[in-house]
Write a protein that holds these residues in place. Sequence first.
Motif, PDB file in Angstrom:
ATOM      1  N   THR A   1      -7.565  -3.985   0.643  1.00  0.00           N
ATOM      2  CA  THR A   1      -7.312  -3.946  -0.793  1.00  0.00           C
ATOM      3  C   THR A   1      -7.937  -5.151  -1.494  1.00  0.00           C
ATOM      4  O   THR A   1      -8.239  -6.176  -0.867  1.00  0.00           O
ATOM      5  CB  THR A   1      -5.801  -3.950  -1.091  1.00  0.00           C
TER       6      THR A   1
ATOM      7  N   ASP B   1      -6.550  -7.269  -3.446  1.00  0.00           N
ATOM      8  CA  ASP B   1      -5.699  -8.458  -3.327  1.00  0.00           C
ATOM      9  C   ASP B   1      -6.017  -9.243  -2.053  1.00  0.00           C
ATOM     10  O   ASP B   1      -6.090 -10.476  -2.070  1.00  0.00           O
ATOM     11  CB  ASP B   1      -4.218  -8.083  -3.334  1.00  0.00           C
ATOM     12  N   VAL B   2      -6.197  -8.530  -0.958  1.00  0.00           N
ATOM     13  CA  VAL B   2      -6.521  -9.187   0.313  1.00  0.00           C
ATOM     14  C   VAL B   2      -7.916  -9.805   0.240  1.00  0.00           C
ATOM     15  O   VAL B   2      -8.121 -10.932   0.681  1.00  0.00           O
ATOM     16  CB  VAL B   2      -6.399  -8.196   1.494  1.00  0.00           C
TER      17      VAL B   2
ATOM     18  N   THR C   1      -0.410 -15.405   4.107  1.00  0.00           N
ATOM     19  CA  THR C   1      -0.060 -14.361   3.137  1.00  0.00           C
ATOM     20  C   THR C   1      -0.918 -13.120   3.318  1.00  0.00           C
ATOM     21  O   THR C   1      -0.404 -11.997   3.341  1.00  0.00           O
ATOM     22  CB  THR C   1      -0.194 -14.907   1.703  1.00  0.00           C
ATOM     23  N   LEU C   2      -2.212 -13.285   3.458  1.00  0.00           N
ATOM     24  CA  LEU C   2      -3.069 -12.102   3.583  1.00  0.00           C
ATOM     25  C   LEU C   2      -2.786 -11.348   4.883  1.00  0.00           C
ATOM     26  O   LEU C   2      -2.856 -10.118   4.915  1.00  0.00           O
ATOM     27  CB  LEU C   2      -4.548 -12.454   3.419  1.00  0.00           C
TER      28      LEU C   2
ATOM     29  N   GLU D   1       0.169 -11.132   6.320  1.00  0.00           N
ATOM     30  CA  GLU D   1       1.411 -10.398   6.077  1.00  0.00           C
ATOM     31  C   GLU D   1       1.159  -9.178   5.196  1.00  0.00           C
ATOM     32  O   GLU D   1       1.785  -8.132   5.385  1.00  0.00           O
ATOM     33  CB  GLU D   1       2.462 -11.316   5.469  1.00  0.00           C
ATOM     34  N   MET D   2       0.238  -9.288   4.255  1.00  0.00           N
ATOM     35  CA  MET D   2      -0.101  -8.135   3.406  1.00  0.00           C
ATOM     36  C   MET D   2      -0.743  -7.027   4.244  1.00  0.00           C
ATOM     37  O   MET D   2      -0.419  -5.844   4.076  1.00  0.00           O
ATOM     38  CB  MET D   2      -1.030  -8.568   2.275  1.00  0.00           C
TER      39      MET D   2
ATOM     40  N   GLU E   1       1.969  -5.458   6.359  1.00  0.00           N
ATOM     41  CA  GLU E   1       2.833  -4.594   5.551  1.00  0.00           C
ATOM     42  C   GLU E   1       2.166  -3.252   5.272  1.00  0.00           C
ATOM     43  O   GLU E   1       2.808  -2.205   5.336  1.00  0.00           O
ATOM     44  CB  GLU E   1       3.219  -5.272   4.239  1.00  0.00           C
ATOM     45  N   GLU E   2       0.876  -3.271   4.978  1.00  0.00           N
ATOM     46  CA  GLU E   2       0.162  -2.012   4.741  1.00  0.00           C
ATOM     47  C   GLU E   2       0.229  -1.103   5.970  1.00  0.00           C
ATOM     48  O   GLU E   2       0.508   0.097   5.857  1.00  0.00           O
ATOM     49  CB  GLU E   2      -1.297  -2.308   4.390  1.00  0.00           C
TER      50      GLU E   2
ATOM     51  N   ARG F   1       7.531 -11.756   9.571  1.00  0.00           N
ATOM     52  CA  ARG F   1       6.425 -11.378  10.453  1.00  0.00           C
ATOM     53  C   ARG F   1       6.901 -10.842  11.797  1.00  0.00           C
ATOM     54  O   ARG F   1       6.466  -9.776  12.229  1.00  0.00           O
ATOM     55  CB  ARG F   1       5.513 -12.594  10.651  1.00  0.00           C
TER      56      ARG F   1
END
Length: 191
Positions: free
Chosen positions: A45, A47-48, A75-76, A78-79, A82-83, A109
């Motif tokens: 995405t 955002d990533v 953070t990236l 974890e994103m 999550e996806e 995580r």
Amino acid sequence: MKLTGYNKCQHCGEIFKDANHNTAKLNNPSPCCGATNESRHHWPTLDVLILIGLVEKQNLDDFKERKVAIVFVATLLEMLLEETVTKLAYKHCNSDTAVEALLDSYQGRQKRIALFNKLSGLKMKELLNNNGFTDYLFWWEAISTLRNKIVHQGFYAQTEIDVNMTIRNLLNNSIDVFALLNNESNLLQAN
């Protein structure tokens, strides 16, 4: 910010590398399932990709910029996790509410990795080890620990790992790792 060269097939959900943009024309078949005339989205995405770009711009030899890189890398990752876990949850749950409740009950995580293992029937560590990413979870754990110290204490002390190398290794491998996780979990049949 540069694109990764990866696309996500909207027909089957597989992520594939298309560095030469062979599938930009929709009448060219997707290499995964052969679908034509369906859009393929750049992956990951935006955002990533923005976070990757910000990390790449940091001077890792500068303490403050290294701290920024640590927080954004964690953070990236974890994103991306999550996806992948959200996609798996939808294979097992029939509603947005159920997926949201499941994800809410597996925060963090380690718990999300456990949820990936449970929903996919795979062991993330084994999957990564078998595909040449033997140190990936170690690097991720190290960066997450540093991120937590930065976020909760405002600093981190000396560490036994080479922080700059760990950041670079995570960045260099994260797209391939999460494409693998996505594609392996994509093979699973819905309940």
